[in-house]
Design a protein around this motif. Sequence first.
Motif, PDB file in Angstrom:
ATOM      1  N   ALA A  26      46.562  86.806  70.432  1.00  0.00           N
ATOM      2  CA  ALA A  26      46.736  88.164  69.901  1.00  0.00           C
ATOM      3  C   ALA A  26      46.716  88.176  68.380  1.00  0.00           C
ATOM      4  CB  ALA A  26      48.042  88.755  70.423  1.00  0.00           C
ATOM      5  N   ALA A  27      47.303  87.157  67.788  1.00  0.00           N
ATOM      6  CA  ALA A  27      47.343  87.112  66.325  1.00  0.00           C
ATOM      7  C   ALA A  27      45.941  87.032  65.749  1.00  0.00           C
ATOM      8  CB  ALA A  27      48.169  85.920  65.853  1.00  0.00           C
ATOM      9  N   ARG A  28      45.055  86.256  66.398  1.00  0.00           N
ATOM     10  CA  ARG A  28      43.695  86.135  65.900  1.00  0.00           C
ATOM     11  C   ARG A  28      42.994  87.479  65.980  1.00  0.00           C
ATOM     12  NH1 ARG A  28      41.562  82.032  69.083  1.00  0.00           N
ATOM     13  NH2 ARG A  28      40.278  83.378  70.374  1.00  0.00           N
ATOM     14  N   GLY A 119      35.572  78.562  63.481  1.00  0.00           N
ATOM     15  CA  GLY A 119      35.105  78.412  64.846  1.00  0.00           C
ATOM     16  C   GLY A 119      34.290  77.148  65.003  1.00  0.00           C
ATOM     17  N   LEU A 120      34.177  76.686  66.244  1.00  0.00           N
ATOM     18  CA  LEU A 120      33.469  75.462  66.572  1.00  0.00           C
ATOM     19  C   LEU A 120      32.409  75.758  67.624  1.00  0.00           C
ATOM     20  CD1 LEU A 120      36.650  73.228  67.040  1.00  0.00           C
ATOM     21  CD2 LEU A 120      35.178  73.276  65.008  1.00  0.00           C
ATOM     22  N   VAL A 121      31.211  75.215  67.417  1.00  0.00           N
ATOM     23  CA  VAL A 121      30.131  75.361  68.395  1.00  0.00           C
ATOM     24  C   VAL A 121      29.682  73.969  68.828  1.00  0.00           C
ATOM     25  CG1 VAL A 121      27.810  76.236  68.865  1.00  0.00           C
ATOM     26  CG2 VAL A 121      29.356  77.530  67.366  1.00  0.00           C
ATOM     27  N   TYR A 122      29.704  73.723  70.128  1.00  0.00           N
ATOM     28  CA  TYR A 122      29.307  72.442  70.700  1.00  0.00           C
ATOM     29  C   TYR A 122      27.988  72.630  71.446  1.00  0.00           C
ATOM     30  CZ  TYR A 122      34.115  70.833  69.830  1.00  0.00           C
ATOM     31  OH  TYR A 122      35.309  70.484  69.247  1.00  0.00           O
ATOM     32  N   VAL A 123      26.968  71.874  71.062  1.00  0.00           N
ATOM     33  CA  VAL A 123      25.644  71.964  71.682  1.00  0.00           C
ATOM     34  C   VAL A 123      25.393  70.673  72.456  1.00  0.00           C
ATOM     35  CG1 VAL A 123      23.175  72.271  71.285  1.00  0.00           C
ATOM     36  CG2 VAL A 123      24.839  73.431  69.793  1.00  0.00           C
ATOM     37  N   GLU A 201      42.873  74.458  68.612  1.00  0.00           N
ATOM     38  CA  GLU A 201      43.357  75.376  67.569  1.00  0.00           C
ATOM     39  C   GLU A 201      42.336  76.413  67.136  1.00  0.00           C
ATOM     40  OE1 GLU A 201      46.463  75.103  66.745  1.00  0.00           O
ATOM     41  OE2 GLU A 201      46.777  73.238  67.874  1.00  0.00           O
ATOM     42  N   LYS A 202      41.060  76.153  67.362  1.00  0.00           N
ATOM     43  CA  LYS A 202      40.014  77.048  66.872  1.00  0.00           C
ATOM     44  C   LYS A 202      39.197  77.607  68.039  1.00  0.00           C
ATOM     45  CE  LYS A 202      41.132  75.920  62.652  1.00  0.00           C
ATOM     46  NZ  LYS A 202      40.297  75.331  61.604  1.00  0.00           N
TER      47      LYS A 202
END
Length: 259
Positions: A26-28, A119-123, A201-202
């Motif tokens: 919610a905080a995000r 943010g993190l993106v994993y491909v 965390e992200k």
Amino acid sequence: MMVISRRQFSFLGAGAAAATLPGAPAARAATRGRRAAVRNVVLVHGAYADGSSWAQVIPFLQAAGLNVIAVQNPLTSLADDVAATDFALARQDGPTVLVAHSYGGTVISQAGLSPKVTGLVYVAARAPEAGGDFTALSARFPTPPVNSDLITKNGFKFLSRAAFLRDFANGVPRKQALELYAAQGPLSTAPPTTSVAAWHEKPSWYVVSKDDRTINPELERFMAKRMNATTTEVAAGHLSLVTHPEVIGRVILQATANS
């Protein structure tokens, strides 16, 4: 064909939908509107590759107005690769999305706690738990074909030409695959164990390669589910960033808009 699973939302409506995603803190959601827009992307390559593996994705992101840096990992140890990524992050002037392919997922899982990373993106990437043994986790799934021609020498491991073309670069036009093979980066055999898992965390996104012959697709799905990532599946081999750059680029844009 691309299939988006788990959290469903359109790109244009992503900003509004993000606040109502299941499990979104919610905080995000409450603070997102006050954050500066994410204009920076750092791309982290994996083993048996170098920064040029992102060459098809970079112009797509630049055309969208993003500042993009592709890290050149030395692949000599996890600590060295994290240091190279940290240096790239230090050069950014604001919020940044961190993106990784393959082994690079281990790197961003360690480096992703940087306060600049939103943010993190994993491909088709590794997404280890803190202190986790990726080899042991992989053993719970069928062995990918690429492992049959993995060569170890002088503290590094690399792929034979046959394995690179057949398994690592499956789906890539042969001429382009040979160029990528020429730039292959051998990976240190030292165990790359992370002390943290930044995806706890992200907010995270994951692109599963359904025809992957380097990391088992079911393992990719397992990792994506474990991190509660927004997940996209693409009918591609391990190098989806080469064969489907616009799909990968759109997921990255989604991450910049919603992290």
